[in-house]
Design a protein around this motif. Structure first.
Motif, mmCIF file in Angstrom:
data_model
loop_
_atom_site.group_PDB
_atom_site.id
_atom_site.type_symbol
_atom_site.label_atom_id
_atom_site.label_comp_id
_atom_site.label_asym_id
_atom_site.label_seq_id
_atom_site.Cartn_x
_atom_site.Cartn_y
_atom_site.Cartn_z
ATOM 1 N N LYS A 17 6.034 7.289 80.283
ATOM 2 C CA LYS A 17 6.958 6.670 79.457
ATOM 3 C C LYS A 17 8.352 7.124 80.543
ATOM 4 C CE LYS A 17 4.860 6.494 75.228
ATOM 5 N NZ LYS A 17 6.053 6.541 73.562
ATOM 6 N N PRO A 21 12.564 1.772 80.386
ATOM 7 C CA PRO A 21 13.727 1.543 79.773
ATOM 8 C C PRO A 21 13.062 1.961 78.594
ATOM 9 C CG PRO A 21 14.393 0.005 81.366
ATOM 10 C CD PRO A 21 13.015 0.370 81.489
ATOM 11 N N ALA A 22 13.446 2.571 77.692
ATOM 12 C CA ALA A 22 13.381 3.277 76.021
ATOM 13 C C ALA A 22 12.458 2.459 75.518
ATOM 14 C CB ALA A 22 14.209 4.442 75.574
ATOM 15 N N GLU A 23 13.498 1.305 75.313
ATOM 16 C CA GLU A 23 13.340 -0.186 75.082
ATOM 17 C C GLU A 23 11.383 -0.241 75.311
ATOM 18 O OE1 GLU A 23 17.599 0.646 75.463
ATOM 19 O OE2 GLU A 23 16.180 -0.079 76.464
ATOM 20 N N ILE A 24 11.381 -0.610 76.324
ATOM 21 C CA ILE A 24 9.738 -0.609 76.704
ATOM 22 C C ILE A 24 8.717 0.038 76.319
ATOM 23 C CG2 ILE A 24 9.040 -1.355 78.160
ATOM 24 C CD1 ILE A 24 10.847 -2.878 79.130
ATOM 25 N N ASP A 26 8.764 2.831 75.024
ATOM 26 C CA ASP A 26 8.788 3.917 73.015
ATOM 27 C C ASP A 26 7.974 3.382 72.274
ATOM 28 O OD1 ASP A 26 10.882 5.204 73.810
ATOM 29 O OD2 ASP A 26 11.890 5.190 72.443
ATOM 30 N N ASN A 27 7.282 1.691 72.746
ATOM 31 C CA ASN A 27 6.263 0.939 72.063
ATOM 32 C C ASN A 27 5.362 0.826 73.111
ATOM 33 O OD1 ASN A 27 7.497 0.956 70.075
ATOM 34 N ND2 ASN A 27 9.125 -0.259 70.477
ATOM 35 N N ASN A 42 3.157 -3.376 71.957
ATOM 36 C CA ASN A 42 3.829 -3.662 72.375
ATOM 37 C C ASN A 42 2.381 -4.565 73.782
ATOM 38 O OD1 ASN A 42 4.020 -2.227 74.726
ATOM 39 N ND2 ASN A 42 6.703 -1.984 74.610
#
Length: 162
Positions: A17, A21-24, A26-27, A42
């Protein structure tokens, strides 16, 4: 690096991970050696290793996963849309030949390349016109230019992003 069975699964997930970026990430789903370690929500897949046991994480969209599958299985690949891959930890110490994805000893290749944090973009071949394949030119360049696995390398930082 150790195999998935020997290495702490939480450490593998964290390393995978860290590539995006965490926005990607994390999911994202995390996969190591073909095994899903963490199911995401995602369409992104994060891997703790780019090549077996190299410790260089990457996060890929579905187009990049298609290309990697084709490359690993030595199948043809033709980009018909944009694909994105993040390697925010870079690949220092585990680079590749800039021209040959199958080089038997990439560190001894005349065109060996490694870089800090970077983004990789797959585009249809006609969109590569005018872009250099020289990594030392500064800025984005084409990797694996004369192969079906060609893509744009976009340097972000000379070192890993933490």
């Amino acid at each position: 690096m150790n195999s998935v069975a020997e290495e702490d699964v939480d450490a593998l997930i964290a390393r995978a991970k860290s590539a995006a970026p965490a926005e990607i990430s994390d999911n994202a789903t995390v996969v190591a050696n073909g095994r899903v370690l963490s199911k995401g929500t995602n369409s992104w897949i994060c891997l703790p290793n780019t090549f077996p046991n190299d410790g260089m994480p990457m996060c890929n969209d579905p187009v990049w996963m298609e290309m990697l599958d084709a490359m690993v299985n030595k199948k043809d690949f033709k980009a018909d849309r944009i694909g994105i891959s993040y390697m925010l930890q870079g690949d220092i110490g585990a680079g590749v030949s800039n021209s040959d994805p199958y080089h038997s000893d990439p560190k001894k290749a005349d065109d060996y390349v490694e870089m800090g944090a970077h983004l990789m973009i797959i585009v249809p071949e006609e969109m590569l016109k005018g872009l250099t394949d020289d990594p030392s030119a500064g800025g984005p360049y084409i990797m694996w230019k004369d192969t079906p696995y060609r893509h744009i390398m976009v340097p972000i930082s000379s070192k890993a992003l933490k």
